[in-house]
Scaffold this motif. Structure first.
Motif, PDB file in Angstrom:
ATOM      1  N   TYR B 172       0.831  -1.208   0.000  1.00 37.43           N
ATOM      2  CA  TYR B 172       0.000   0.000   0.000  1.00 37.43           C
ATOM      3  C   TYR B 172       0.872   1.268   0.000  1.00 37.43           C
ATOM      4  O   TYR B 172       0.706   2.146  -0.849  1.00 37.43           O
ATOM      5  CB  TYR B 172      -0.917  -0.048   1.229  1.00 37.43           C
ATOM      6  CG  TYR B 172      -1.830   1.139   1.407  1.00 37.43           C
ATOM      7  CD1 TYR B 172      -2.618   1.618   0.364  1.00 37.43           C
ATOM      8  CD2 TYR B 172      -1.927   1.779   2.642  1.00 37.43           C
ATOM      9  CE1 TYR B 172      -3.465   2.699   0.539  1.00 37.43           C
ATOM     10  CE2 TYR B 172      -2.772   2.863   2.828  1.00 37.43           C
ATOM     11  CZ  TYR B 172      -3.533   3.328   1.773  1.00 37.43           C
ATOM     12  OH  TYR B 172      -4.375   4.391   1.958  1.00 37.43           O
ATOM     13  N   LEU B 173       1.800   1.320   0.940  1.00 37.67           N
ATOM     14  CA  LEU B 173       2.590   2.546   1.102  1.00 37.67           C
ATOM     15  C   LEU B 173       3.845   2.556   0.223  1.00 37.67           C
ATOM     16  O   LEU B 173       4.244   3.600  -0.274  1.00 37.67           O
ATOM     17  CB  LEU B 173       3.008   2.718   2.577  1.00 37.67           C
ATOM     18  CG  LEU B 173       1.867   2.819   3.586  1.00 37.67           C
ATOM     19  CD1 LEU B 173       2.399   2.768   5.009  1.00 37.67           C
ATOM     20  CD2 LEU B 173       1.063   4.090   3.357  1.00 37.67           C
ATOM     21  N   GLY B 174       4.446   1.383   0.017  1.00 38.98           N
ATOM     22  CA  GLY B 174       5.736   1.349  -0.666  1.00 38.98           C
ATOM     23  C   GLY B 174       5.662   1.018  -2.145  1.00 38.98           C
ATOM     24  O   GLY B 174       6.580   1.318  -2.893  1.00 38.98           O
ATOM     25  N   MET B 175       4.560   0.388  -2.593  1.00 36.55           N
ATOM     26  CA  MET B 175       4.517  -0.057  -3.986  1.00 36.55           C
ATOM     27  C   MET B 175       3.362   0.556  -4.780  1.00 36.55           C
ATOM     28  O   MET B 175       3.156   0.207  -5.947  1.00 36.55           O
ATOM     29  CB  MET B 175       4.441  -1.592  -4.042  1.00 36.55           C
ATOM     30  CG  MET B 175       5.630  -2.278  -3.375  1.00 36.55           C
ATOM     31  SD  MET B 175       5.588  -4.071  -3.505  1.00 36.55           S
ATOM     32  CE  MET B 175       6.097  -4.283  -5.208  1.00 36.55           C
ATOM     33  N   GLY B 176       2.579   1.400  -4.136  1.00 31.62           N
ATOM     34  CA  GLY B 176       1.512   2.110  -4.844  1.00 31.62           C
ATOM     35  C   GLY B 176       0.293   1.266  -5.178  1.00 31.62           C
ATOM     36  O   GLY B 176      -0.454   1.576  -6.106  1.00 31.62           O
ATOM     37  N   VAL B 177       0.065   0.206  -4.404  1.00 39.94           N
ATOM     38  CA  VAL B 177      -1.084  -0.677  -4.654  1.00 39.94           C
ATOM     39  C   VAL B 177      -2.256  -0.215  -3.774  1.00 39.94           C
ATOM     40  O   VAL B 177      -2.052   0.023  -2.579  1.00 39.94           O
ATOM     41  CB  VAL B 177      -0.712  -2.145  -4.315  1.00 39.94           C
ATOM     42  CG1 VAL B 177      -1.883  -3.081  -4.551  1.00 39.94           C
ATOM     43  CG2 VAL B 177       0.498  -2.581  -5.131  1.00 39.94           C
ATOM     44  N   PRO B 178      -3.474  -0.067  -4.337  1.00 40.70           N
ATOM     45  CA  PRO B 178      -4.620   0.320  -3.499  1.00 40.70           C
ATOM     46  C   PRO B 178      -4.816  -0.642  -2.327  1.00 40.70           C
ATOM     47  O   PRO B 178      -4.525  -1.841  -2.446  1.00 40.70           O
ATOM     48  CB  PRO B 178      -5.803   0.247  -4.466  1.00 40.70           C
ATOM     49  CG  PRO B 178      -5.203   0.367  -5.822  1.00 40.70           C
ATOM     50  CD  PRO B 178      -3.845  -0.249  -5.741  1.00 40.70           C
ATOM     51  N   LEU B 179      -5.321  -0.111  -1.217  1.00 42.01           N
ATOM     52  CA  LEU B 179      -5.381  -0.899   0.019  1.00 42.01           C
ATOM     53  C   LEU B 179      -6.158  -2.210  -0.141  1.00 42.01           C
ATOM     54  O   LEU B 179      -5.725  -3.268   0.331  1.00 42.01           O
ATOM     55  CB  LEU B 179      -6.000  -0.050   1.143  1.00 42.01           C
ATOM     56  CG  LEU B 179      -6.002  -0.692   2.518  1.00 42.01           C
ATOM     57  CD1 LEU B 179      -4.609  -1.039   2.981  1.00 42.01           C
ATOM     58  CD2 LEU B 179      -6.677   0.221   3.537  1.00 42.01           C
ATOM     59  N   LYS B 180      -7.298  -2.120  -0.810  1.00 39.75           N
ATOM     60  CA  LYS B 180      -8.119  -3.334  -0.952  1.00 39.75           C
ATOM     61  C   LYS B 180      -7.364  -4.418  -1.736  1.00 39.75           C
ATOM     62  O   LYS B 180      -7.363  -5.588  -1.376  1.00 39.75           O
ATOM     63  CB  LYS B 180      -9.425  -2.983  -1.668  1.00 39.75           C
ATOM     64  CG  LYS B 180     -10.405  -4.139  -1.709  1.00 39.75           C
ATOM     65  CD  LYS B 180     -11.605  -3.809  -2.551  1.00 39.75           C
ATOM     66  CE  LYS B 180     -12.644  -3.074  -1.757  1.00 39.75           C
ATOM     67  NZ  LYS B 180     -13.897  -2.885  -2.496  1.00 39.75           N
TER      68      LYS B 180
END
Lengths: 113, 268
Positions: B172-180
């Motif tokens: 989420y924070l380091g790779m830019g993937v949405p939380l869900k």
């Protein structure tokens, strides 16, 4: 949904249901049987499992359930690799093959140590 | 009749699965220390860890099947990160044979303290991203992801827990993937990671079927119950309760490692 995720979802869902069902039957069997002693040792060898299942050993049924559970994520690696290979996406297909090879190699090394 | 013994194990699994599911951390983070503390006199620590790993597979597989069908799992990213988590899990499962039970208890205690601190810093569930639509995203920092996932996998193989507390914030924070997507993909990864570790424990004879089977069933049932009640229980209450449980288990593990008697053991 592409073919790979559909196959993966199917394997994960039904693999977990099948293993839960086998475990539930085995546990209920041991819980209700008057003459089944506790078997607190390690899991029985794989070559003995079929014979123990034929002998109606409930612990063998539980062990089969656990093996199905352990095999489910591995089977989804196979399904994913095969699906990506069918799409000729070789790079994506190689990743699950690599993961699977790593797991099988480590198991082989531990068993032969 | 073994009914009462099995019922206790199933009950233990239900409690761990229920609270683990409510907090989205998986039941093993509670189950493994409970097994060490309550059954340590007759269940070796490696058998407790092996049981934890099988429980991770149980809770991951059923949920991941649903998430994959809903399109919430980034399958390609998940499989790539599995290269790291699986290598780590194998390393962790091999390293555990070199450590004493006391050392594992101390490491587990430190991990639980860290998890309690992170849990305290985490915003409550209502404040997190719950959007139904998934925004477009571009994954970045693959090397960082692989490196940290290797670390998460080794913690999983060493302690018998899932890697969610590490993998979700990383994606989420380091790779830019949405939380869900990050949460669902982390769950997807956990099954294979835990299977890699669990197979090594199984190969060494550390899986005690009579103990693991009822616990797995309990975790399975507890996780289903927890996921149904998750929206009804105030998340602040659950969060505070889990922090207390994690701190309590950590203190008991430190006490056990220091030689003081704990509920199920005579101390060393």
């Amino acid at each position: 949904m592409s073919r790979a995720p559909r196959g993966i979802a199917f394997v994960l869902r039904w693999g977990s249901y099948l293993s839960a069902a086998l475990l539930a039957v085995g546990v209920a069997w041991v819980a209700t049987a008057a003459d089944v002693p506790i078997q607190a040792g390690p899991a029985m060898p794989l070559r003995a499992l079929a014979g123990q299942l034929a002998d109606r050993n409930p612990y063998a049924l539980m062990q089969l359930g656990l093996l199905v559970m352990l095999a489910t994520p591995l089977l989804r690696l196979v399904i994913a690799g095969a699906a990506f290979a069918r799409q000729r996406d070789w790079r994506a297909a190689l990743i699950p093959v690599g993961v699977l090879a790593l797991i099988l190699l480590s198991v082989f090394l531990v068993r032969t140590r | 009749m073994l009914g009462p013994f099995l019922l206790v194990l199933i009950g233990l699994g239900v409690v761990a699965g229920f609270f683990g599911s409510l907090l989205g951390m998986g039941g093993s983070i509670l189950l493994v220390p409970m097994l060490i503390l309550l059954m340590g006199d007759f269940l070796p620590i490696q058998a407790a860890i092996a049981t934890g790993l099988v429980c991770v597979i149980a809770s991951s597989s059923s949920a991941a099947g649903v998430y994959v069908r809903r399109g919430w799992v980034d399958v390609r990213l998940g499989m790539l990160l599995e290269l790291g988590t699986v290598a780590g899990a194998i390393t962790g499962a091999l390293v555990v044979t070199l450590l004493s039970a006391t050392a594992v208890e101390v490491v587990f205690g430190i991990f639980l303290l860290g998890a309690a601190v992170l849990m305290g810093l985490r915003p409550p569930r209502e404040a997190e991203e719950v959007a139904d639509t998934i925004p477009d995203y571009r994954v970045r920092n693959y090397r960082l992801g692989l490196g940290i996932c290797t670390l998460a996998g080794s913690v999983s193989g060493l302690l018998g827990i899932g890697g969610g507390p590490v993998q979700v914030p990383l994606m989420y924070l380091g790779m830019g993937v949405p939380l869900k997507i990050a949460a669902a993909t982390s769950n997807f990864i956990m099954g294979v990671t835990a299977a890699a570790g669990a197979l090594l424990y199984y190969g060494r004879g550390d899986v005690v079927v009579a103990v693991t089977a009822p616990l797995v069933l309990g975790v399975f049932a507890g996780a289903q119950l927890g996921s149904r009640l998750a929206r009804r229980v105030p998340s602040r209450v659950v969060q505070a309760l889990l922090i207390l449980i994690l701190l309590g288990l950590a203190l008991l593990l430190f006490a056990e490692a220091a030689g003081y008697a704990t509920p199920g053991r005579g101390g060393r």
